[in-house]
Design an enzyme around this catalytic site. Structure first.
Site, short mmCIF file in Angstrom:
data_model
loop_
_atom_site.label_atom_id
_atom_site.label_comp_id
_atom_site.label_asym_id
_atom_site.label_seq_id
_atom_site.Cartn_x
_atom_site.Cartn_y
_atom_site.Cartn_z
N GLY A 1 0.96 -1.63 -7.28
CA GLY A 1 0.55 -1.14 -5.94
C GLY A 1 -0.38 -2.29 -5.30
O GLY A 1 -1.39 -3.08 -6.07
N GLY A 2 -0.43 -2.39 -4.15
CA GLY A 2 -1.28 -3.67 -3.16
C GLY A 2 -0.77 -4.84 -3.70
O GLY A 2 0.46 -5.12 -3.84
N ASP A 3 -1.58 -5.66 -3.94
CA ASP A 3 -1.48 -6.90 -4.52
C ASP A 3 -1.94 -6.99 -5.90
O ASP A 3 -2.75 -6.23 -6.66
CB ASP A 3 -2.32 -7.85 -3.75
CG ASP A 3 -2.11 -9.39 -4.14
OD1 ASP A 3 -1.41 -10.01 -3.75
OD2 ASP A 3 -2.73 -9.64 -5.16
N LYS B 1 -2.11 4.18 -15.22
CA LYS B 1 -3.41 4.56 -15.94
C LYS B 1 -4.22 5.53 -15.18
O LYS B 1 -4.34 5.27 -13.88
CB LYS B 1 -4.07 3.22 -16.29
CG LYS B 1 -3.55 2.21 -17.10
CD LYS B 1 -4.67 1.30 -17.81
CE LYS B 1 -5.33 0.58 -16.71
NZ LYS B 1 -4.60 -0.58 -15.90
N THR C 1 -2.35 -6.02 0.15
CA THR C 1 -3.24 -5.31 -0.40
C THR C 1 -3.70 -3.90 0.30
O THR C 1 -3.71 -4.01 1.65
CB THR C 1 -4.54 -6.11 -0.47
OG1 THR C 1 -5.55 -5.30 -0.89
CG2 THR C 1 -4.88 -6.89 0.49
N PRO D 1 0.67 -1.18 0.12
CA PRO D 1 -0.03 0.03 0.03
C PRO D 1 0.87 1.10 -0.02
O PRO D 1 0.23 2.35 -0.29
CB PRO D 1 -0.66 -0.06 1.25
CG PRO D 1 0.14 -1.04 2.32
CD PRO D 1 0.76 -2.00 1.33
N MET E 1 -11.02 2.90 -4.72
CA MET E 1 -11.44 3.62 -5.88
C MET E 1 -12.75 4.08 -6.16
O MET E 1 -13.24 4.00 -7.04
CB MET E 1 -11.04 2.87 -7.43
CG MET E 1 -9.56 2.21 -7.34
SD MET E 1 -9.17 1.32 -8.70
CE MET E 1 -9.95 -0.29 -8.20
N ASP F 1 3.16 1.02 -11.68
CA ASP F 1 1.86 1.74 -11.89
C ASP F 1 1.81 3.05 -11.36
O ASP F 1 2.97 3.53 -10.67
CB ASP F 1 0.82 0.82 -10.99
CG ASP F 1 0.29 -0.29 -11.90
OD1 ASP F 1 0.43 -0.24 -13.04
OD2 ASP F 1 -0.62 -1.08 -11.21
#
Length: 241
Positions: A84-86, A54, A114, A11, A160, A34
């Site tokens: 990022g995260g998993d 993105k 995550t 994270p 998100m 990312d």
């Protein structure tokens, strides 16, 4: 022909990287990363760094990422695809893995912590929540998620979902969640810029809550633990060690 490693960056906090992720970042001649990967993590990689992040609505960008992965895998023996995260939690990792395998590129997955777990709250807690679920606030085509299956989950974590928070809150209330249910936004979790914004679901629905992405949004009775920690700062400090 090289091997692609789908690596979870966690994270944000570099100390939440796995040992394997750390080693691969040090070894790989190229890292495709990312948008939300923390700069401190990128600084650990001495090789070439290629930005493939993105923004919401860039539907054609994923195909471009696929082409870049294929190109670099054919040029280097080891390629890190850093997410990022998993990689497999709202990260499109499954699509990238299948694309590479169809083109004969070996793939290895290195799980990451995550961001679902980055709020500092217990997602399950005896007497408060016996289970949890996670949902993305936006679909790949820009559409709105169907929240019917999530309306009565004891703890709901929304990723998100900042831009659509009012709509999500209204929809959850319409589907039966209590307007006075506690929620908590944790912005830029596990980084030095982390901040927390508590609110009721009704406050969010009425547009009274100001938050900024990226943020983890936790909805449910487990947020009551945050209230306890607020009253005992020593406990919150211990929780963050």
């Amino acid at each position: 022909m090289g091997r692609v490693y789908l690596v979870g960056a966690g994270p944000g906090d570099p100390e939440l990287l796995t040992l394997k992720a750390y080693r691969l970042l040090k070894e790989a001649p190229v890292v495709l990363h990312d948008r939300l990967v923390d700069e401190r993590i990128l600084a650990l990689a001495p090789g070439e760094k290629v930005y493939v992040g993105k923004e919401e609505g860039e539907s054609g960008k994923q195909e471009e990422i696929h082409r870049l992965l294929l190109r670099y895998a054919r040029a280097y023996p080891k390629v890190v695809r850093l997410k990022g995260g998993d990689p497999f939690v709202f990260g499109r990792g499954g699509e990238e893995m299948l694309f590479l395998l169809r083109h004969g590129i070996p793939v290895e997955v290195v799980p990451g912590v995550t961001s679902l777990l980055a709020s500092g709250l217990p997602l399950t807690h005896r007497g408060l929540a016996h289970g949890f679920a996670a949902v993305s606030g936006v679909l790949e085509d820009g559409g709105y998620p169907d929240l019917r299956a999530f309306a009565q989950v004891p703890t709901l974590v929304v990723l998100m979902g900042v831009k659509r928070r009012a709509w999500i809150a209204k929809e959850l209330i319409r589907l039966g969640r209590r307007p006075d249910e506690p929620t908590l936004f944790v912005m830029e979790a596990t980084t030095p810029r982390e901040s927390r914004v508590p609110a009721t679901l009704e406050d969010v629905a009425e547009g009274k809550v100001e938050v900024a992405a990226p943020a983890v949004w936790v909805i449910g009775k487990v947020v009551e633990v945050f209230d306890i920690l607020q009253k005992t700062p020593q406990a919150w400090a211990l929780a963050e060690v």
